[in-house]
Scaffold this motif. Structure first.
Motif, PDB file in Angstrom:
ATOM      1  N   GLU A 228       0.705  -1.168  -0.010  1.00 49.48           N
ATOM      2  CA  GLU A 228      -0.212   0.034   0.084  1.00 49.48           C
ATOM      3  C   GLU A 228       0.828   1.229   0.208  1.00 49.48           C
ATOM      4  OE1 GLU A 228      -3.793   1.411  -0.438  1.00 49.48           O
ATOM      5  OE2 GLU A 228      -3.309  -0.582  -0.103  1.00 49.48           O
ATOM      6  N   ASP A 229       0.817   1.914  -1.235  1.00 47.82           N
ATOM      7  CA  ASP A 229       1.859   2.997  -1.138  1.00 47.82           C
ATOM      8  C   ASP A 229       1.241   4.305  -0.365  1.00 47.82           C
ATOM      9  OD1 ASP A 229       3.823   2.459  -3.081  1.00 47.82           O
ATOM     10  OD2 ASP A 229       2.606   2.442  -4.643  1.00 47.82           O
ATOM     11  N   GLY A 230       2.176   4.970   0.187  1.00 48.43           N
ATOM     12  CA  GLY A 230       1.798   6.226   0.914  1.00 48.43           C
ATOM     13  C   GLY A 230       1.857   5.706   2.547  1.00 48.43           C
ATOM     14  N   ALA A 231       1.876   4.278   2.930  1.00 52.06           N
ATOM     15  CA  ALA A 231       1.707   4.011   4.083  1.00 52.06           C
ATOM     16  C   ALA A 231       3.022   3.585   4.863  1.00 52.06           C
ATOM     17  CB  ALA A 231       1.028   2.485   3.982  1.00 52.06           C
ATOM     18  N   GLY A 232       4.031   4.200   4.310  1.00 56.30           N
ATOM     19  CA  GLY A 232       5.528   3.968   5.008  1.00 56.30           C
ATOM     20  C   GLY A 232       6.222   3.125   4.175  1.00 56.30           C
ATOM     21  N   ASN A 233       7.707   3.086   4.156  1.00 56.20           N
ATOM     22  CA  ASN A 233       8.581   2.593   3.483  1.00 56.20           C
ATOM     23  C   ASN A 233       9.066   1.303   4.123  1.00 56.20           C
ATOM     24  OD1 ASN A 233      10.200   1.778   1.462  1.00 56.20           O
ATOM     25  ND2 ASN A 233      11.801   3.221   1.935  1.00 56.20           N
ATOM     26  N   THR A 234       8.370   0.222   4.173  1.00 56.90           N
ATOM     27  CA  THR A 234       8.884  -1.074   4.904  1.00 56.90           C
ATOM     28  C   THR A 234       9.692  -1.750   4.076  1.00 56.90           C
ATOM     29  OG1 THR A 234       7.010  -2.087   3.895  1.00 56.90           O
ATOM     30  CG2 THR A 234       6.796  -0.900   6.382  1.00 56.90           C
ATOM     31  N   GLY A 235       9.508  -2.262   3.079  1.00 58.47           N
ATOM     32  CA  GLY A 235      10.392  -2.920   2.192  1.00 58.47           C
ATOM     33  C   GLY A 235      10.764  -4.320   2.810  1.00 58.47           C
ATOM     34  N   HIS A 236       9.771  -4.746   3.686  1.00 56.20           N
ATOM     35  CA  HIS A 236       9.961  -6.039   4.170  1.00 56.20           C
ATOM     36  C   HIS A 236       9.656  -7.194   3.505  1.00 56.20           C
ATOM     37  CE1 HIS A 236       9.372  -9.361   7.291  1.00 56.20           C
ATOM     38  NE2 HIS A 236       8.168  -9.369   6.855  1.00 56.20           N
ATOM     39  N   VAL A 237      10.598  -8.028   3.450  1.00 54.54           N
ATOM     40  CA  VAL A 237      10.547  -9.307   2.640  1.00 54.54           C
ATOM     41  C   VAL A 237      10.087 -10.525   3.267  1.00 54.54           C
ATOM     42  CG1 VAL A 237      12.002 -11.072   1.056  1.00 54.54           C
ATOM     43  CG2 VAL A 237      12.459  -8.407   1.416  1.00 54.54           C
ATOM     44  N   PRO A 238       8.898 -10.999   2.963  1.00 57.59           N
ATOM     45  CA  PRO A 238       8.346 -12.210   3.296  1.00 57.59           C
ATOM     46  C   PRO A 238       9.046 -13.609   3.382  1.00 57.59           C
ATOM     47  CG  PRO A 238       6.650 -11.317   2.074  1.00 57.59           C
ATOM     48  CD  PRO A 238       7.965 -10.456   1.708  1.00 57.59           C
ATOM     49  N   ASN A 239       8.970 -14.363   4.352  1.00 59.14           N
ATOM     50  CA  ASN A 239       9.947 -15.604   4.154  1.00 59.14           C
ATOM     51  C   ASN A 239       9.837 -16.331   2.914  1.00 59.14           C
ATOM     52  OD1 ASN A 239      10.813 -14.782   6.767  1.00 59.14           O
ATOM     53  ND2 ASN A 239       9.402 -16.079   7.937  1.00 59.14           N
ATOM     54  N   ALA A 255      24.622  -4.901 -21.648  1.00 57.57           N
ATOM     55  CA  ALA A 255      23.693  -5.381 -20.596  1.00 57.57           C
ATOM     56  C   ALA A 255      24.168  -6.443 -19.643  1.00 57.57           C
ATOM     57  CB  ALA A 255      22.582  -5.979 -21.429  1.00 57.57           C
ATOM     58  N   GLN A 256      24.244  -6.181 -18.341  1.00 56.04           N
ATOM     59  CA  GLN A 256      24.858  -7.385 -17.667  1.00 56.04           C
ATOM     60  C   GLN A 256      23.869  -7.907 -16.665  1.00 56.04           C
ATOM     61  OE1 GLN A 256      28.025  -8.131 -17.998  1.00 56.04           O
ATOM     62  NE2 GLN A 256      28.344  -6.846 -19.600  1.00 56.04           N
ATOM     63  N   PRO A 257      23.938  -9.243 -16.277  1.00 54.68           N
ATOM     64  CA  PRO A 257      23.208  -9.983 -15.484  1.00 54.68           C
ATOM     65  C   PRO A 257      23.425  -9.644 -14.019  1.00 54.68           C
ATOM     66  CG  PRO A 257      24.785 -11.416 -16.445  1.00 54.68           C
ATOM     67  CD  PRO A 257      24.959 -10.320 -16.963  1.00 54.68           C
ATOM     68  N   THR A 258      22.543  -9.182 -13.398  1.00 49.45           N
ATOM     69  CA  THR A 258      22.799  -8.913 -11.914  1.00 49.45           C
ATOM     70  C   THR A 258      21.754  -9.428 -10.699  1.00 49.45           C
ATOM     71  OG1 THR A 258      23.137  -6.937 -10.391  1.00 49.45           O
ATOM     72  CG2 THR A 258      21.387  -6.774 -11.944  1.00 49.45           C
ATOM     73  N   GLU A 259      21.758  -9.292  -9.602  1.00 51.03           N
ATOM     74  CA  GLU A 259      20.706  -9.553  -8.798  1.00 51.03           C
ATOM     75  C   GLU A 259      20.262  -8.366  -7.883  1.00 51.03           C
ATOM     76  OE1 GLU A 259      21.340 -12.999  -6.331  1.00 51.03           O
ATOM     77  OE2 GLU A 259      21.642 -14.310  -8.270  1.00 51.03           O
ATOM     78  N   LEU A 260      19.153  -8.159  -7.781  1.00 48.85           N
ATOM     79  CA  LEU A 260      18.691  -6.886  -6.852  1.00 48.85           C
ATOM     80  C   LEU A 260      17.969  -7.440  -5.678  1.00 48.85           C
ATOM     81  CD1 LEU A 260      17.224  -4.939 -10.049  1.00 48.85           C
ATOM     82  CD2 LEU A 260      19.449  -4.690  -9.010  1.00 48.85           C
ATOM     83  N   PRO A 261      17.969  -6.546  -4.772  1.00 47.00           N
ATOM     84  CA  PRO A 261      17.172  -6.857  -3.550  1.00 47.00           C
ATOM     85  C   PRO A 261      15.702  -6.970  -3.662  1.00 47.00           C
ATOM     86  CG  PRO A 261      18.694  -4.994  -3.079  1.00 47.00           C
ATOM     87  CD  PRO A 261      18.840  -5.270  -4.452  1.00 47.00           C
ATOM     88  N   THR A 262      15.277  -8.130  -3.390  1.00 48.97           N
ATOM     89  CA  THR A 262      13.489  -8.177  -3.572  1.00 48.97           C
ATOM     90  C   THR A 262      12.837  -7.033  -2.601  1.00 48.97           C
ATOM     91  OG1 THR A 262      13.978 -10.606  -3.445  1.00 48.97           O
ATOM     92  CG2 THR A 262      11.814  -9.837  -2.963  1.00 48.97           C
ATOM     93  N   ALA A 263      13.452  -6.706  -1.928  1.00 47.68           N
ATOM     94  CA  ALA A 263      12.977  -5.550  -1.051  1.00 47.68           C
ATOM     95  C   ALA A 263      12.581  -4.204  -2.042  1.00 47.68           C
ATOM     96  CB  ALA A 263      14.001  -4.888   0.131  1.00 47.68           C
ATOM     97  N   THR A 264      13.403  -3.947  -3.056  1.00 47.84           N
ATOM     98  CA  THR A 264      13.221  -3.017  -4.054  1.00 47.84           C
ATOM     99  C   THR A 264      11.863  -2.910  -4.485  1.00 47.84           C
ATOM    100  OG1 THR A 264      15.747  -2.980  -4.465  1.00 47.84           O
ATOM    101  CG2 THR A 264      13.921  -1.845  -6.164  1.00 47.84           C
ATOM    102  N   PHE A 265      11.403  -3.980  -4.888  1.00 50.03           N
ATOM    103  CA  PHE A 265      10.039  -4.370  -5.561  1.00 50.03           C
ATOM    104  C   PHE A 265       9.063  -4.357  -4.398  1.00 50.03           C
ATOM    105  CE2 PHE A 265      13.123  -6.436  -8.236  1.00 50.03           C
ATOM    106  CZ  PHE A 265      13.115  -5.945  -9.411  1.00 50.03           C
ATOM    107  N   LEU A 266       9.224  -4.075  -3.202  1.00 45.45           N
ATOM    108  CA  LEU A 266       8.115  -4.292  -2.071  1.00 45.45           C
ATOM    109  C   LEU A 266       8.385  -2.606  -1.501  1.00 45.45           C
ATOM    110  CD1 LEU A 266       8.953  -7.596  -0.373  1.00 45.45           C
ATOM    111  CD2 LEU A 266       7.239  -7.067  -2.180  1.00 45.45           C
ATOM    112  N   ASN A 267       9.315  -1.746  -1.772  1.00 44.18           N
ATOM    113  CA  ASN A 267       9.312  -0.658  -1.210  1.00 44.18           C
ATOM    114  C   ASN A 267       7.946   0.357  -1.718  1.00 44.18           C
ATOM    115  OD1 ASN A 267      11.932  -0.608  -0.127  1.00 44.18           O
ATOM    116  ND2 ASN A 267      12.804   0.158  -2.317  1.00 44.18           N
ATOM    117  N   SER A 280       5.843   1.196  -9.358  1.00 45.14           N
ATOM    118  CA  SER A 280       4.957   2.372  -9.493  1.00 45.14           C
ATOM    119  C   SER A 280       3.601   2.063  -8.875  1.00 45.14           C
ATOM    120  CB  SER A 280       4.877   2.988 -11.142  1.00 45.14           C
ATOM    121  OG  SER A 280       3.781   2.150 -11.621  1.00 45.14           O
ATOM    122  N   THR A 281       2.843   2.900  -8.310  1.00 42.88           N
ATOM    123  CA  THR A 281       1.563   2.733  -7.869  1.00 42.88           C
ATOM    124  C   THR A 281       0.475   2.011  -8.938  1.00 42.88           C
ATOM    125  OG1 THR A 281       1.864   4.668  -6.246  1.00 42.88           O
ATOM    126  CG2 THR A 281      -0.111   3.428  -6.365  1.00 42.88           C
TER     127      THR A 281
END
Length: 299
Positions: A228-239, A255-267, A280-281
């Motif tokens: 829920e956007d606007g409710a605080g930036n938790t970025g908590h990743v479920p188990n 173009a290079q393969p990489t790994e990004l924190p899953t939390a990025t997609f939960l911000n 984006s919302t």
């Protein structure tokens, strides 16, 4: 999502003639009560104009129209509206198209917008952009998909449908400044007959628009869509989610393969201060609608 075909949105109620939507007019608010943020509408192209109506008309599609609860146009005060440049106030509401591309193995392609873009920089979205004059929705979606990612989908290699309409304003919150862009974005679902690995091999993303891209699985997208956007930036990743997501980053023409924190997609979109890298919302709205289609696809 810069628009060349500006002010294409027309609004209609009942048998009234469609009228041009003003930049400061809430499109969603035209069809719902002030305390509500969504409405079922009919939409379609008519004489190179994108018409949204409370009544069905020839060639229209019945669809959900939604805005975020924090939509700047909804909360704009008269004094703030008066402070906007006259040219902006007379601009109208532009039309955008975004493509939720689902591979046959149920991955969805999201792209991270380049940092130097004027609106929504460094934000994860589906491929998309403005409509050109005389374009149909699908034509615009396929063109933007090819321009941003290099992917060309051939007839017979996909099916499609419209998912929903999202009222998008930038900046997305008044705490970050007065509105500079106002769009209605039509989200299209494209179901490819190819796997994400097959599609990945053909991607040649445009670095001027895209800084990274990733094929996300349904369980990750479900968690992202629930934020829920606007409710605080938790970025908590479920188990049940991995700590990182495989992605491809673009830099210096490679173009290079990489790994990004899953939390990025939960911000979440912070209620104040600078924005953060996030989905984006409007994309989350579209993903919720996409998740609803998965059960239908199983039948």
């Amino acid at each position: 999502m810069e628009s060349l075909a500006r002010g294409l949105v027309r609004l209609a109620k009942g048998s009234a003639r469609p009228e041009r939507a003003g930049f400061l007019q809430s499109v969603t608010g035209h069809f719902c009560a002030s305390h509500e943020d969504e409405a079922m509408v009919s939409c379609g192209l008519d004489q190179n104009q994108f018409v949204i109506s409370d009544s069905e008309f020839p060639g229209s599609t019945r669809i959900l129209l939604k805005r975020p609860s924090f939509c700047p146009i909804k909360h704009l005060e008269e004094s703030q509206a008066a402070a906007l440049p006259e040219a902006l106030r007379g601009r109208g509401v532009d039309v955008g198209v975004a493509v939720i591309l689902q591979s046959v193995d149920r991955r969805v392609l999201l792209t991270r917008r380049a940092k130097n873009l004027s609106i929504f920089p460094n934000i994860w979205v589906p491929p998309g952009g403005h409509m050109e004059p005389d374009e149909q929705l699908l034509e615009a979606g396929l063109r933007e998909l090819q321009e941003e990612t290099g992917l060309r989908l051939e007839p017979g290699g996909f099916s499609w449908r419209m998912l929903g309409l999202w009222e998008s304003v930038y900046p997305p919150m008044l705490s970050r400044g007065l509105p500079r862009r106002h769009h209605v974005v039509a989200y299209l679902l494209l179901l490819s007959t190819e796997s994400h690995q097959q599609l990945q091999m053909r991607i040649k993303a445009d670095e001027s628009e895209v800084s990274a891209y990733a094929w996300l699985e349904p369980h990750v997208l479900e968690c992202s869509a629930a934020v829920e956007d606007g409710a605080g930036n938790t970025g908590h990743v479920p188990n049940n989610l991995p700590a990182t997501i495989k992605a491809t980053e673009l830099s210096g023409g490679s173009a290079q393969p990489t790994e990004l924190p899953t939390a990025t997609f939960l911000n979440t979109a912070p209620a104040a201060g600078e924005d953060v890298e996030r989905v984006s919302t409007g994309t989350r709205f579209a993903l919720r609608l996409w998740l609803d289609t998965l059960a239908v696809q199983d039948k």
